[in-house]
Structures are given as C-alpha cells and as structure tokens.
Design a protein around this motif. Sequence first.
Motif, PDB file in Angstrom:
ATOM      1  N   ARG A   1       6.445  -5.374   8.242  1.00  0.00           N
ATOM      2  CA  ARG A   1       6.366  -4.822   9.607  1.00  0.00           C
ATOM      3  C   ARG A   1       7.156  -5.619  10.639  1.00  0.00           C
ATOM      4  O   ARG A   1       7.530  -5.085  11.673  1.00  0.00           O
TER       5      ARG A   1
ATOM      6  N   TYR B   1       3.332  -2.634   4.894  1.00  0.00           N
ATOM      7  CA  TYR B   1       2.822  -3.419   6.019  1.00  0.00           C
ATOM      8  C   TYR B   1       3.344  -4.849   5.981  1.00  0.00           C
ATOM      9  O   TYR B   1       3.502  -5.499   7.028  1.00  0.00           O
TER      10      TYR B   1
ATOM     11  N   SER C   1       1.598   2.364   1.960  1.00  0.00           N
ATOM     12  CA  SER C   1       1.560   1.871   3.336  1.00  0.00           C
ATOM     13  C   SER C   1       1.071   0.427   3.383  1.00  0.00           C
ATOM     14  O   SER C   1       1.537  -0.371   4.203  1.00  0.00           O
TER      15      SER C   1
ATOM     16  N   GLU D   1       2.362   0.480  16.132  1.00  0.00           N
ATOM     17  CA  GLU D   1       1.957  -0.001  14.823  1.00  0.00           C
ATOM     18  C   GLU D   1       0.770   0.766  14.275  1.00  0.00           C
ATOM     19  O   GLU D   1       0.699   1.084  13.094  1.00  0.00           O
TER      20      GLU D   1
ATOM     21  N   TYR E   1       0.569   2.589  10.490  1.00  0.00           N
ATOM     22  CA  TYR E   1      -0.210   2.091   9.382  1.00  0.00           C
ATOM     23  C   TYR E   1      -1.654   2.573   9.371  1.00  0.00           C
ATOM     24  O   TYR E   1      -2.328   2.442   8.377  1.00  0.00           O
ATOM     25  N   GLU E   2      -2.136   3.104  10.460  1.00  0.00           N
ATOM     26  CA  GLU E   2      -3.485   3.621  10.478  1.00  0.00           C
ATOM     27  C   GLU E   2      -3.513   5.132  10.287  1.00  0.00           C
ATOM     28  O   GLU E   2      -4.480   5.694   9.831  1.00  0.00           O
TER      29      GLU E   2
END
Length: 408
Positions: free
Chosen positions: A53, A50, A46, A70, A74-75
């Motif tokens: 993105r 990123y 990930s 987002e 990614y979190e």
Amino acid sequence: MVREALEADLRWRDPDGFADMHRTVHQQLVERVRTAPDEQMLPATSALLYLYRREASANFCKGREGGGVEDDLYEGGHVEDGPYGGADRGRVLELAEAAEGEASAAVCRFWLDRQPEAFRVYRSTRTGEIVAFFAWLRLREPLGTDIDPVVDAAWAHARSAAPLRPGEHMALARFSVHLPARGPLRGLAPANLMNWRALGEILQADRLAWTFFVMRDDGYWDDYMRHFAMPPAARRPCLGQHTYALFSHDWRAQPVSPWLAARSNATLSDAQGTRTPPRSREHDDELAVLSRPEFDTAIRDALRTLRRPDALADNPLNRSRLVTESGTTLAGLLASAIDDLRGGRSGDKHHRALTTTYLAGTPTQEAAAERLGVPFSTYRRHLASGIDRLTDLLWRSELKGTRITASG
C-alpha cells in the motif's frame, strides 16, 4: 493509527527483523491466495496487496488528492464481485456499448457466447444494479482472431516473442468495463476488485504462458503496468473509435515466484533504513523460453559439450526453468536425467550408451561401441533412441516444472 505506529516503530528499531517478518507474512499470504476457493480469492488477494500500500509507484490511487481512500481499497463495501449469469447479458452488453461503443459490444457478445464462465459482474451494494463487468479469457488456440482485433494482437505478440508450447495457455483481462466515474478515481472500487481477481487467477493458474491486460490507450496505466513488469506490446489494436494497449507478461521468462519477490523487495526498499534482500541470478535475468526444436538442439549441444565447462556455460538451457528450478547445474541435471533412463523398456541400453558416450569421456563413438561390446550400428541405434528419450523426459520437466531426481 495503532497499526501504523507499531509498524513504523518496528521499521525504525529493527529494520532487518522487519524485513524478515515481511517476507514471512508475504509468503504465507501468497500461499493463501494460491489455495483459496473462489469465494475467498478476493479477500485473500486484497490481504496480500495490502503489503504494497505504501509503494508509490504501485499506488492504486494515483492522482488522488488527500487521504481517505485506503478504506475504499481494502475494506470494500461499495460493490461486490459475482459470477456472470444469463440474466445479466442485457446489462453487460449495455455497459459495453455505453463505455466502449457498438463495435466493442459486438465483440463482447461473441465472448459471452463462447466463454461465459470468464465473465464477472460487479453490483452496487446499495442498489443491486450491475455497474461493471470483467472478463478473464483463457485461450489455448487463436479463437476469435477474425472477430476481436485485441485478441488477434495478443496472439501476434506471443507468436513473435515466445509462442505457446503444448499444454500452455494465455489469459487476457479482455474487458474491464465500468461507466466513467466523476473525478480522478476513475471507477476505483470495481477496478480494484478486477485487479485483485486478475492477480488471484495468475497465482492459481496452471501452465499459464502469457497474460495481457487490455486498457484504453490513453497512457494513464503505462507507468503503473511497467512497474509490475508488464510493458505495453508494440501493436495497438483499434476497435470502433478506440485504440487499446496490451500490457504483457511472459510467465515462463519471469515466473510468478521471482515476480512476486521483486514486488516484495521493492516494498522493502521503499522503507528508509531497511535492507534490500539479496537477489539470486534467476531473479535478475529473464528465463529462456525455448520452442521444442530449440530445446532439442540445446540438449544435443549440451551433451556434446558436457565435459567442456566453458562451452557448456553458453548453452541457453542454463537460463531455462528446467535448470534454474532444479537446484543443480546443467551438467548435474543431465547426469541425473541420464540416470533416470534406466527404468522402462530398453532403459539400461539407453543409459549405458549415453553414459559411455557423454559422461565417461570416451574419445570417439567407435571407441564407445567397442567399450560396450556391441556392433557400431547397434550402438548408434541405442544412442539415438536414448537421446530422444532423454529429450522427451527433460521437455516434460520444462513444461510442467517437475524436478529431475537421480534414481538408484
């Protein structure tokens, strides 16, 4: 906001410096994925993704109106990836039948019995319930082609385009199953974890020839997968009431390093005012993927034309991994490989026969035998066995990606 502002400022002030920084970070993140243990694969992947993105054509959230996605990408936090266990079997088959029908569930049952280690399950972090599952099948032989029409189509495509060679395998993202989500996200959280795991598996794979990503054939993923150099195969297999598309990539024709370089370059090109990094020839052209008989013929042709540069330039070995990753020319590679033959049984005889015949420019084989001071029949025997040893050496290097280096 601080992160985005700093990045935008550096792009504007020093686009070349930003490009250099991007490539350095990109390479570091790629190596992190390649060496990550299983529990660190998804976070490492990930972090690498990123960097992409903002690339519009690779946007994971296509069709999404507005922002705010987002963090989901990614979190994380909505679902978690974990290994499949025997206790998960009932729920996995339930999801397969609910999402794709009884026929797909039957095929899923077949693969659960034969490659349970290929499956991953995705649990809701709120309820602990399995909400999705994924299977990354690794196949060295056409297992299950009479049971699974999707796998049968993958083998048919590989055989017609560029068959697997000894020691190679293919991988299929065979099941990417989650119940249909409401709205345009289409099960966004588990789908992205599946994508991350697939990329991690590709980067860590050894002797991977083909990958196939299996999607419902509704056209939704066509442009997205083409962007990643994974066009759909011509054959669209049917299973139950559904037709599937197989998005394919031959990693011998475009290995991982130039494939990643193309992704990185596309990201940099999207930034206005940022230079596009120079591309080498092997990044622009697909590599030649030769079968063993084709390879043997190409080696013999190369030896015969070794002192004729124009003819040697047409040899398909020039576009093979053997040559493009060697750091030298085909002629230089052959000379180094011939030099390497001096070790081992009868090595000196093989080395002398090949050197005298192909490197020294002896006009005829009779003259070569005379120069070596041996009977013509003995010379022919040494030459034939030397060519066989040379071809075996180079074939192993082509398959394993090992470099040929001059000895002595």
